[in-house]
Design an enzyme around this catalytic site. Structure first.
Site, PDB file in Angstrom:
ATOM      1  N   GLY A   1       5.988  -3.319 -10.092  1.00  0.00           N
ATOM      2  CA  GLY A   1       6.013  -1.873 -10.292  1.00  0.00           C
ATOM      3  C   GLY A   1       7.445  -1.382 -10.280  1.00  0.00           C
ATOM      4  O   GLY A   1       8.373  -2.134  -9.974  1.00  0.00           O
ATOM      5  N   LEU A   2       7.622  -0.134 -10.614  1.00  0.00           N
ATOM      6  CA  LEU A   2       8.956   0.458 -10.665  1.00  0.00           C
ATOM      7  C   LEU A   2       9.612   0.513  -9.285  1.00  0.00           C
ATOM      8  O   LEU A   2       8.925   0.436  -8.261  1.00  0.00           O
ATOM      9  CB  LEU A   2       8.873   1.882 -11.231  1.00  0.00           C
ATOM     10  CG  LEU A   2       8.402   2.033 -12.678  1.00  0.00           C
ATOM     11  CD1 LEU A   2       8.214   3.512 -13.013  1.00  0.00           C
ATOM     12  CD2 LEU A   2       9.389   1.387 -13.639  1.00  0.00           C
ATOM     13  N   SER A   3      10.913   0.660  -9.278  1.00  0.00           N
ATOM     14  CA  SER A   3      11.633   0.877  -8.026  1.00  0.00           C
ATOM     15  C   SER A   3      11.106   2.162  -7.383  1.00  0.00           C
ATOM     16  O   SER A   3      10.944   3.180  -8.064  1.00  0.00           O
ATOM     17  CB  SER A   3      13.137   1.017  -8.310  1.00  0.00           C
ATOM     18  OG  SER A   3      13.849   1.280  -7.126  1.00  0.00           O
ATOM     19  N   GLY A   4      10.798   2.109  -6.095  1.00  0.00           N
ATOM     20  CA  GLY A   4      10.281   3.284  -5.407  1.00  0.00           C
ATOM     21  C   GLY A   4       8.782   3.462  -5.525  1.00  0.00           C
ATOM     22  O   GLY A   4       8.226   4.445  -5.026  1.00  0.00           O
ATOM     23  N   SER A   5       8.104   2.517  -6.172  1.00  0.00           N
ATOM     24  CA  SER A   5       6.655   2.642  -6.347  1.00  0.00           C
ATOM     25  C   SER A   5       5.887   2.375  -5.055  1.00  0.00           C
ATOM     26  O   SER A   5       4.758   2.828  -4.887  1.00  0.00           O
ATOM     27  CB  SER A   5       6.162   1.694  -7.450  1.00  0.00           C
ATOM     28  OG  SER A   5       6.435   0.343  -7.103  1.00  0.00           O
ATOM     29  N   GLY A   6       6.505   1.609  -4.145  1.00  0.00           N
ATOM     30  CA  GLY A   6       5.836   1.303  -2.884  1.00  0.00           C
ATOM     31  C   GLY A   6       5.479  -0.157  -2.719  1.00  0.00           C
ATOM     32  O   GLY A   6       4.722  -0.521  -1.808  1.00  0.00           O
ATOM     33  N   LYS A   7       6.035  -1.008  -3.573  1.00  0.00           N
ATOM     34  CA  LYS A   7       5.704  -2.447  -3.531  1.00  0.00           C
ATOM     35  C   LYS A   7       5.962  -3.057  -2.155  1.00  0.00           C
ATOM     36  O   LYS A   7       5.070  -3.682  -1.561  1.00  0.00           O
ATOM     37  CB  LYS A   7       6.529  -3.217  -4.574  1.00  0.00           C
ATOM     38  CG  LYS A   7       6.288  -2.811  -6.000  1.00  0.00           C
ATOM     39  CD  LYS A   7       7.135  -3.619  -6.969  1.00  0.00           C
ATOM     40  CE  LYS A   7       8.628  -3.455  -6.738  1.00  0.00           C
ATOM     41  NZ  LYS A   7       9.118  -2.077  -6.930  1.00  0.00           N
ATOM     42  N   SER A   8       7.172  -2.905  -1.655  1.00  0.00           N
ATOM     43  CA  SER A   8       7.540  -3.525  -0.376  1.00  0.00           C
ATOM     44  C   SER A   8       6.750  -2.924   0.780  1.00  0.00           C
ATOM     45  O   SER A   8       6.316  -3.640   1.690  1.00  0.00           O
ATOM     46  CB  SER A   8       9.044  -3.362  -0.114  1.00  0.00           C
ATOM     47  OG  SER A   8       9.796  -4.073  -1.072  1.00  0.00           O
TER      48      SER A   8
ATOM     49  N   SER B   1       9.974  -7.127 -11.318  1.00  0.00           N
ATOM     50  CA  SER B   1       9.534  -8.093 -12.348  1.00  0.00           C
ATOM     51  C   SER B   1       9.053  -7.368 -13.602  1.00  0.00           C
ATOM     52  O   SER B   1       7.863  -7.378 -13.912  1.00  0.00           O
ATOM     53  CB  SER B   1       8.466  -9.042 -11.803  1.00  0.00           C
ATOM     54  OG  SER B   1       7.390  -8.378 -11.201  1.00  0.00           O
TER      55      SER B   1
END
Length: 198
Positions: free
Chosen positions: A32-39, A106
């Site tokens: 997902g985009l940066s800031g999407s909440g992946k981490s 990615s």
């Protein structure tokens, strides 16, 4: 060069490691985009899995770039190499019987598909953390979008570099509509339904 390299089989099999750990090994591939909440979501899922007695490891994008992939830029070529290395490392964790999570933008579909091909059937779980660009920009936890808009960060995904939206992810999380807890529970429920964990 590779002609003198021979694969060395291990005494303890992957199946034995799986039986020993009490759950199936899989790769949860958060994209997902940066800031999407992946981490954030990946950490919440790992915490829940830990509570359930599962053996896990989380490979986070920034953390890996501080070590294994230190020196790689954000050019398209280096992004491909970044994901190639992560895919190979993740495969080793899965071979060890671990539930491994990767939290990386990615952005390229081809790279994600290459990672999938390294795994056995059912071991690769693509988790699309689907968050609109405007929401990611409003969060901007690291101030990266502001810098990208100012031209200070070239090749920034979503601004001047593409993101190939997953078309058939195993899991589709909508963080603009769901809380972190709800997203994490969606992942846990999927793992239970697939009998990866009990």
């Amino acid at each position: 060069m590779t002609e003198n390299i021979v694969w060395h089989s291990q005494t303890v099999s992957k199946a034995q490691k799986q039986a020993h750990k009490g759950h199936k090994p899989v790769l949860l591939w958060y994209t997902g985009l940066s800031g999407s909440g992946k981490s954030t979501i990946a950490n919440a899922v790992e915490a829940r899995l830990f509570e359930l007695g599962c053996h896990t490891y989380l490979l986070d994008g920034d953390n890996v770039r501080l070590g294994l992939n230190k020196g790689l830029t954000f050019s398209d070529d280096d992004r491909v190499e970044n994901i190639r290395r992560i895919s190979e490392v993740a495969k080793l964790f899965v071979d060890a019987g671990v539930i491994v999570s990767t939290a990386f933008i990615s952005p390229f579909k081809q790279d994600r598909e290459q990672a999938r091909k390294l795994m056995e059937e059912g071991e690769f779980i693509e988790v699309f953390v689907d968050t609109p660009l405007e929401v990611c920009e409003s969060r901007d936890p690291k101030g990266l979008y502001k810098k990208a808009r100012a031209g200070e960060i070239p090749n920034f995904t979503g601004i001047d570099s593409i993101f190939d939206i997953p078309t058939r992810p195993e899991l589709h999380l909508k963080t603009a509509e769901q809380s972190v807890k709800q997203c994490a529970e969606q992942v846990i429920k999927y793992l239970q339904q697939q009998q990866i964990i009990t």
